[in-house]
Design a protein around this motif. Structure first.
Motif, PDB file in Angstrom:
ATOM      1  N   ASP A  55      -3.689  -6.509   3.082  1.00 29.09           N
ATOM      2  CA  ASP A  55      -4.804  -7.639   2.700  1.00 29.09           C
ATOM      3  C   ASP A  55      -4.495  -8.496   1.479  1.00 29.09           C
ATOM      4  N   HIS A  56      -3.966  -7.540   0.733  1.00 31.73           N
ATOM      5  CA  HIS A  56      -3.572  -8.327  -0.489  1.00 31.73           C
ATOM      6  C   HIS A  56      -2.243  -7.696  -1.074  1.00 31.73           C
ATOM      7  N   ALA A  57      -1.652  -8.057  -2.198  1.00 30.29           N
ATOM      8  CA  ALA A  57      -0.567  -7.634  -2.823  1.00 30.29           C
ATOM      9  C   ALA A  57      -0.334  -7.775  -4.163  1.00 30.29           C
ATOM     10  N   PHE A  58       0.167  -6.874  -4.851  1.00 29.13           N
ATOM     11  CA  PHE A  58       0.467  -6.946  -6.475  1.00 29.13           C
ATOM     12  C   PHE A  58       2.073  -7.104  -6.503  1.00 29.13           C
ATOM     13  N   GLU A  59       2.825  -7.729  -7.301  1.00 29.81           N
ATOM     14  CA  GLU A  59       4.154  -7.833  -7.582  1.00 29.81           C
ATOM     15  C   GLU A  59       4.124  -7.109  -8.944  1.00 29.81           C
ATOM     16  N   CYS A  60       5.126  -5.985  -9.024  1.00 29.48           N
ATOM     17  CA  CYS A  60       5.223  -5.279 -10.251  1.00 29.48           C
ATOM     18  C   CYS A  60       6.762  -5.051 -10.380  1.00 29.48           C
ATOM     19  N   VAL A  61       7.501  -6.105 -10.043  1.00 29.30           N
ATOM     20  CA  VAL A  61       8.881  -5.965 -10.067  1.00 29.30           C
ATOM     21  C   VAL A  61       9.489  -6.620 -11.068  1.00 29.30           C
ATOM     22  N   GLY A  62       9.508  -7.651 -11.217  1.00 30.04           N
ATOM     23  CA  GLY A  62      10.403  -8.466 -12.233  1.00 30.04           C
ATOM     24  C   GLY A  62      11.823  -8.645 -11.909  1.00 30.04           C
ATOM     25  N   GLY A  63      12.443  -9.330 -12.952  1.00 28.86           N
ATOM     26  CA  GLY A  63      13.896  -9.560 -13.033  1.00 28.86           C
ATOM     27  C   GLY A  63      14.334 -10.097 -11.710  1.00 28.86           C
ATOM     28  N   GLU A  64      15.816  -9.771 -11.657  1.00 27.65           N
ATOM     29  CA  GLU A  64      16.279 -10.323 -10.507  1.00 27.65           C
ATOM     30  C   GLU A  64      15.671  -9.731  -8.910  1.00 27.65           C
ATOM     31  N   ALA A  65      15.132  -8.740  -8.829  1.00 26.53           N
ATOM     32  CA  ALA A  65      14.511  -8.205  -7.991  1.00 26.53           C
ATOM     33  C   ALA A  65      13.284  -9.189  -7.330  1.00 26.53           C
ATOM     34  N   SER A  66      12.690  -9.795  -8.278  1.00 27.48           N
ATOM     35  CA  SER A  66      11.308 -10.402  -7.972  1.00 27.48           C
ATOM     36  C   SER A  66      11.459 -11.085  -6.798  1.00 27.48           C
ATOM     37  N   GLN A  67      12.567 -11.885  -6.343  1.00 26.37           N
ATOM     38  CA  GLN A  67      12.465 -12.787  -5.101  1.00 26.37           C
ATOM     39  C   GLN A  67      12.477 -12.021  -4.124  1.00 26.37           C
TER      40      GLN A  67
ATOM     41  N   ARG B 265     -10.475  -5.707   1.920  1.00 24.36           N
ATOM     42  CA  ARG B 265      -9.571  -5.299   0.946  1.00 24.36           C
ATOM     43  C   ARG B 265      -9.391  -3.875   1.471  1.00 24.36           C
ATOM     44  N   GLU B 266      -9.117  -3.868   2.934  1.00 29.35           N
ATOM     45  CA  GLU B 266      -8.764  -2.438   3.744  1.00 29.35           C
ATOM     46  C   GLU B 266      -7.466  -1.895   3.172  1.00 29.35           C
ATOM     47  N   ALA B 267      -6.570  -2.617   3.171  1.00 31.64           N
ATOM     48  CA  ALA B 267      -5.195  -2.127   2.253  1.00 31.64           C
ATOM     49  C   ALA B 267      -4.584  -3.184   1.382  1.00 31.64           C
ATOM     50  N   VAL B 268      -4.152  -2.470   0.444  1.00 34.32           N
ATOM     51  CA  VAL B 268      -3.533  -3.277  -0.580  1.00 34.32           C
ATOM     52  C   VAL B 268      -2.228  -2.740  -0.922  1.00 34.32           C
ATOM     53  N   GLY B 269      -1.086  -3.583  -1.081  1.00 37.83           N
ATOM     54  CA  GLY B 269      -0.054  -2.981  -1.487  1.00 37.83           C
ATOM     55  C   GLY B 269       0.597  -3.253  -2.847  1.00 37.83           C
ATOM     56  N   ILE B 270       1.456  -2.462  -3.449  1.00 37.92           N
ATOM     57  CA  ILE B 270       2.029  -2.740  -4.709  1.00 37.92           C
ATOM     58  C   ILE B 270       3.439  -2.564  -4.739  1.00 37.92           C
ATOM     59  N   TRP B 271       4.260  -3.682  -5.082  1.00 41.79           N
ATOM     60  CA  TRP B 271       5.734  -3.584  -5.087  1.00 41.79           C
ATOM     61  C   TRP B 271       6.024  -3.333  -6.302  1.00 41.79           C
ATOM     62  N   GLY B 272       6.897  -2.282  -6.569  1.00 42.95           N
ATOM     63  CA  GLY B 272       7.216  -1.885  -7.844  1.00 42.95           C
ATOM     64  C   GLY B 272       7.077  -0.467  -8.104  1.00 42.95           C
ATOM     65  N   ASP B 273       8.028   0.305  -8.569  1.00 43.41           N
ATOM     66  CA  ASP B 273       7.889   1.804  -8.580  1.00 43.41           C
ATOM     67  C   ASP B 273       7.981   2.278 -10.162  1.00 43.41           C
ATOM     68  N   GLY B 274       8.155   1.151 -11.024  1.00 44.33           N
ATOM     69  CA  GLY B 274       8.308   1.442 -12.537  1.00 44.33           C
ATOM     70  C   GLY B 274       6.980   1.851 -13.063  1.00 44.33           C
ATOM     71  N   ASN B 275       6.964   1.644 -14.488  1.00 41.22           N
ATOM     72  CA  ASN B 275       5.819   1.759 -15.179  1.00 41.22           C
ATOM     73  C   ASN B 275       4.770   1.067 -14.892  1.00 41.22           C
TER      74      ASN B 275
ATOM     75  N   PRO C 217      -3.057 -13.145   6.475  1.00 39.40           N
ATOM     76  CA  PRO C 217      -3.441 -14.693   6.062  1.00 39.40           C
ATOM     77  C   PRO C 217      -4.530 -14.717   5.135  1.00 39.40           C
ATOM     78  N   GLU C 218      -4.651 -15.740   4.268  1.00 40.13           N
ATOM     79  CA  GLU C 218      -5.660 -15.866   3.023  1.00 40.13           C
ATOM     80  C   GLU C 218      -5.434 -14.571   2.175  1.00 40.13           C
ATOM     81  N   GLY C 219      -4.392 -13.827   2.249  1.00 45.59           N
ATOM     82  CA  GLY C 219      -4.169 -12.658   1.298  1.00 45.59           C
ATOM     83  C   GLY C 219      -3.955 -13.416  -0.156  1.00 45.59           C
ATOM     84  N   THR C 220      -4.014 -12.598  -1.202  1.00 37.39           N
ATOM     85  CA  THR C 220      -3.856 -12.984  -2.514  1.00 37.39           C
ATOM     86  C   THR C 220      -2.668 -12.132  -3.066  1.00 37.39           C
TER      87      THR C 220
END
Lengths: 341, 231
Positions: A224-236, A164-174, A248-251
């Motif tokens: 290494d892993h990522a969170f998608e916090c976008v939703g809506g039409e931009a999810s894709q 878990r050296e680097a993790v990304g969060i996609w989405g800059d909303g609440n 590889p093998e990320g969550t």
């Protein structure tokens, strides 16, 4: 006891109706005090859900994020005036494996039953979590949303492998902001990157290692892993970028709600051996853990106060409309209704 | 001490026809109203004032719907008029708990079951602060003033007109003092408790009511009330 329920009867139209609350043992009567507006409430308010959904759900009281004060407790556990966070998930059965928020039989306020826009809310003893006066009430109002992030982070901790050296969060909303705040509190040694669209929103993520515009991500950047916090039409687009930048093998943890099916590049999911899991809502354990985190990491409450937006006192139905209309025009932040009905 | 005083003195031929005992949903109107006061912790006792002939039936009703009330709801005989009923409440408190300058009465019509927590709360708060409180809503219809009932004498400016509701809140001692000074004729003319305070130069503060905090007076009102209930 006749209880005023302020229900959405049509887009942008609230009307009062009355329920009859019994003063029976085992139930607590809570008077809402601070209510927070969620995107899901806005979708009903603006009539943005499909017409058949609107027809099926309305009339219905909105709001599932809120704080209240106990006015009456036949169980004797609470004093009149105690502040409590209200849990909107209403399980109808117990299951030793499946969490209460995933049981198909569970009801949820402002989705399958009336939400918190009421004079009083009658709740079971396990549907409230005490809150002491040290926590800012405007922040505590949206603890439900915070607990959804905490729920996803707890599941991440169980599901994701240990690199878990680097993790990304996609989405800059609440949701992205809250998930980032709690990720740093729970996983302080991991480098956290946030990916968003709006520079002014990204500038609020002062506590993460780096922020990136989604139009300008370095091609060799890996997480290494990522969170998608976008939703809506931009999810894709967000999921597609995640699959591109994840090791590889990320969550991949999905949290963004979309009204429509989202295509996913399954070939790359297979090739990288990714794990994708969805999280939705939260249960009592997540609320307790969230309140515990408020105390163990007081700095998170300070960060959360940065996203408290307009605070509007509600005495009339016109005030309710004003709060929802104000909420539509905000760029980021949570609109709080200081409920005085 | 603060007392809730529920005025259920309306006297029809039979208990079944009295508005306060009619069923709204599954409970009598009076029970709905008492429940609203019962959950207010700041109210020491809730006095329910009803005609002597219905004391026993009302007692059974209270025991049925409030099995854990442990004497917090007290039944007292109502009087011939509204103010006589309030007087009975004040005298009962004097006899059982003692009256001091701060003993506050939050008086309320038993047939206004839609009263809200906020309205009761603000009555208590303003009562403790200012002494006398009346609950009102801005008048929605134009009020026409006619002295002879056949022609308009004047049409007051609507924006300064309000419709009176209840609760009405005041200190018990002050009420007794002013009420006892009235002649029999004045007593029969003064049907509103707050009016007694106004005529004696006391300042009466306004608490904001709710349009739906209406009285169930006619069968029509009960039908409207039932239509607003969530099934």
């Amino acid at each position: 006891m006749l209880n005023a329920v302020y229900r959405l009867v049509a887009p942008r139209r609230f009307e009062v109706e009355f329920s009859d609350i019994g003063l029976k043992a085992g139930q607590i009567i809570v008077r809402p005090s601070y209510l927070s507006i969620c995107h899901a409430d806005q979708r009903y308010y603006q009539g943005a859900r499909p017409i058949e959904v609107m027809q099926q759900k309305l009339p219905m009281a909105l709001i599932h994020e809120g704080l209240g004060e106990v006015v009456f407790d036949a169980t004797g556990n609470f004093k009149s005036g105690d502040s409590v966070i209200m849990i909107p998930n209403m399980p109808k059965e117990k299951d030793s494996i499946i969490a209460e928020n995933y049981l198909r039989s569970s009801k949820f306020c402002a989705s399958s039953m009336d939400g918190f826009m009421q004079e009083h809310v009658a709740l079971g003893i396990d549907r409230v979590v005490p809150l002491d006066s040290s926590i800012d009430k405007s922040v505590a109002a949206f603890t439900e949303l915070v607990s959804v992030s905490v729920h996803a982070l707890r599941r991440f901790d169980v599901i994701a492998h240990q690199r878990r050296e680097a993790v990304g969060i996609w989405g800059d909303g609440n949701l992205g902001y809250i998930t980032a705040v709690f990720f740093k509190a729970m996983f302080p040694d991991t480098r956290l990157y946030v990916f968003g669209v709006h520079q002014e929103k990204l500038s609020q993520f002062s506590f993460v290692e780096e922020t990136f515009s989604v139009t300008d991500i370095p091609p060799d950047l890996l997480v290494d892993h990522a969170f998608e916090c976008v939703g809506g039409e931009a999810s894709q687009r967000a999921i597609s970028q995640i699959i591109g930048h994840i090791c590889p093998e990320g969550t991949v943890s999905l949290l963004g709600v979309s009204e429509y099916p989202v295509p996913i590049n399954t070939r790359m999911v297979l090739e990288k051996g990714l794990r994708i899991f969805g999280s939705s809502r939260s249960g009592r354990e997540d609320f307790l853990e969230t309140v515990s985190l408020y105390h163990r990491h007081p700095e998170v409450v300070g960060y959360l106060s940065n996203i408290v937006g307009a605070q509007i006192e509600i005495r009339t139905i016109a005030d309710m409309n004003r709060a929802f209309e104000t909420d539509i025009h905000k760029s980021i932040g949570k609109t709080i209704m200081i409920w005085n009905k | 001490m603060v007392f809730g005083v529920i005025l259920a003195g309306g006297d029809r031929q039979s208990i079944k026809k009295a508005k306060q005992y009619m069923l709204l949903g599954s409970k009598p109107v009076l029970v709905h109203t008492v429940e609203k006061f019962y959950i207010h912790e700041r109210l020491e006792k809730i006095l329910v004032l009803c005609p002597e002939k219905w004391l026993e039936d009302t007692q059974e009703m209270i025991e049925k719907y409030f099995p854990a009330s442990q004497g917090r709801i007290v039944l007292v005989k109502s009087g011939e008029t509204r103010n006589e009923t309030i007087r009975n409440a004040a005298l009962y408190i004097e006899g059982h708990f003692g009256l001091d300058e701060d003993t506050l009465l939050v008086t309320h019509d038993s047939v206004r079951p839609f009263v809200t927590y906020r309205i009761i709360e603000e009555n208590i708060e303003y009562g403790l602060k200012h002494g006398v409180v009346d609950t009102v809503v801005p008048a929605s219809d134009t009020i026409v003033y006619s002295e002879d009932g056949t022609e308009i004498t004047s049409v007051p400016k609507r924006s300064i007109m309000y419709q009176g509701q209840t609760p009405q809140t005041f200190h018990a001692k002050k009420f007794l003092e002013l009420y006892q000074k009235l002649s029999d004729e004045e007593k029969s003319l003064l049907t509103d408790a707050c009016k007694i305070f106004v005529l004696n130069g006391e300042r009466v503060y306004l608490a904001e009511g709710e349009i739906f905090n209406t009285k169930i007076t006619y069968p029509y009102d009960l039908k409207v009330a039932e239509s607003l209930m969530i099934p």
